[in-house]
Design an enzyme around this catalytic site. Structure first.
Site, PDB file in Angstrom:
ATOM      1  N   GLU A   1     -57.129 -31.303  -2.390  1.00 46.97           N
ATOM      2  CA  GLU A   1     -56.356 -31.184  -1.782  1.00 46.97           C
ATOM      3  C   GLU A   1     -55.248 -31.402  -2.333  1.00 46.97           C
ATOM      4  OE1 GLU A   1     -56.772 -28.975   1.080  1.00 46.97           O
ATOM      5  OE2 GLU A   1     -59.069 -29.439   0.255  1.00 46.97           O
TER       6      GLU A   1
ATOM      7  N   ARG B   1     -42.332 -18.207 -25.571  1.00 46.72           N
ATOM      8  CA  ARG B   1     -41.839 -17.232 -26.095  1.00 46.72           C
ATOM      9  C   ARG B   1     -40.233 -17.384 -26.062  1.00 46.72           C
ATOM     10  NH1 ARG B   1     -41.824 -12.699 -22.772  1.00 46.72           N
ATOM     11  NH2 ARG B   1     -42.769 -10.911 -24.116  1.00 46.72           N
TER      12      ARG B   1
ATOM     13  N   ASP C   1     -38.534  -6.344 -22.143  1.00 51.27           N
ATOM     14  CA  ASP C   1     -39.963  -6.895 -21.024  1.00 51.27           C
ATOM     15  C   ASP C   1     -38.754  -6.806 -19.723  1.00 51.27           C
ATOM     16  OD1 ASP C   1     -41.224  -7.996 -22.952  1.00 51.27           O
ATOM     17  OD2 ASP C   1     -40.599  -9.832 -22.888  1.00 51.27           O
TER      18      ASP C   1
ATOM     19  N   PRO D   1     -48.857 -24.601  -4.715  1.00 55.96           N
ATOM     20  CA  PRO D   1     -48.870 -23.154  -3.548  1.00 55.96           C
ATOM     21  C   PRO D   1     -47.435 -23.247  -2.666  1.00 55.96           C
ATOM     22  CG  PRO D   1     -50.849 -24.399  -3.195  1.00 55.96           C
ATOM     23  CD  PRO D   1     -50.018 -25.135  -4.665  1.00 55.96           C
TER      24      PRO D   1
END
Ligand code: SAM
Length: 252
Positions: free
Chosen positions: A116, A154, A169, A88
């Site tokens: 963690e 994709r 898109d 993150p």
């Protein structure tokens, strides 16, 4: 292009590799994928992959030795591969990254943390890029790796098949895509916009432009800051603003 995922839960990723567009692209050998169990590189009797953090505190940290061995082994099979750590704390992944990676066509090795996170030395010794899929914390990196693989794969020519094009898109031109409708013409009292049934390609294109722009304005106005509206887009938005004004005037 090969996608390798290093994980403590290879079954999670195998299901993804076996289904849908990704599964079909693998069958057609347009891409290949492998999930590798980091635990297979632990050497003790209990196949330990985590330990307590130095300095104390809660939770466990993934040990560097099994991970280092797993990355080296994956690199032997994909010597040109880039190693991407899921965290993150990494750079937030977006459509531009997906396009870049699909274009580079370089094999990718994804390192998925758990607990963690992983010992910091793995970052500096083995990792080329650190990526996050958003400002929230999940229990593991597998969903993040699958999101990145899915959106990158994709874009590889042939993966979507001939009927679909990723060029229209959302995000490709810095805007959200227009609204989509299919049969039936009326559903629960709501009718498909008339223009989409008209067969007039010019009018359909104008309607789609306006639909994409108004959705962008309402849902993601920040995209206009990254890519300023063109002259034509400004015209469409101004026209829309006037329609709204007229509508508001009517209802007062
Ligand atoms: N303690 C870490 C921190 O605060 O930065 C979070 C560890 S998280 C519970 C466990 C693992 O999930 C991470 O090592 C990473 O691989 C993965 N992960 C969690 N959230 C993620 C996100 N938003 N993007 C990418 N990977 C994520």
């Amino acid at each position: 292009m090969k996608f390798t995922v290093l994980t403590l839960f290879p079954e999670l990723v195998e299901v993804f590799f076996d289904h849908g567009m990704i599964g079909r692209a693998m069958e057609r050998k347009l891409i290949s994928g492998e999930s590798i169990n980091i635990r297979d590189f632990a050497t003790d009797r209990h196949r330990t992959v985590d330990d307590r953090p130095y300095g104390g505190g809660s939770g466990m940290v993934m040990k560097p030795e099994p991970l280092g061995r797993a990355i080296r082994s994956a690199r032997e099979k994909s010597p040109r591969a880039k190693v991407i750590l899921m965290t993150p704390q990494g750079k937030r992944f977006n459509q531009e990254d997906a396009c870049r990676m699909a274009e580079e066509n370089q094999d990718l090795i994804f390192v998925c943390g758990r607990y963690e996170g992983i010992d910091e030395r793995v970052h500096s010794l083995f990792v080329d890029e650190e990526m996050s899929i958003g400002d929230y914390v999940m229990t593991g990196g597998e969903l993040a790796a699958m999101a990145i693989i899915d959106s990158t794969a994709r874009l590889i020519p042939g993966v979507l098949g001939s009927e679909a094009s990723p060029l229209a898109d959302s995000f490709v031109d810095g805007r959200l895509e227009h609204a989509q409708y299919t049969r039936p013409e009326r559903f629960e009292g709501i009718k498909v916009p008339e223009v989409l049934l008209s067969g007039d390609h010019g009018k359909v294109a104008q309607w789609r432009l306006k639909s994409g722009l108004t959705r962008t304005f309402l849902n993601r106005p920040d995209l206009f800051e990254q890519t300023r509206p063109s002259k034509e887009e400004k015209k469409v938005l101004l026209q829309w603003a006037q329609e709204l004004k007229a509508l508001a005037g009517e209802s007062v």
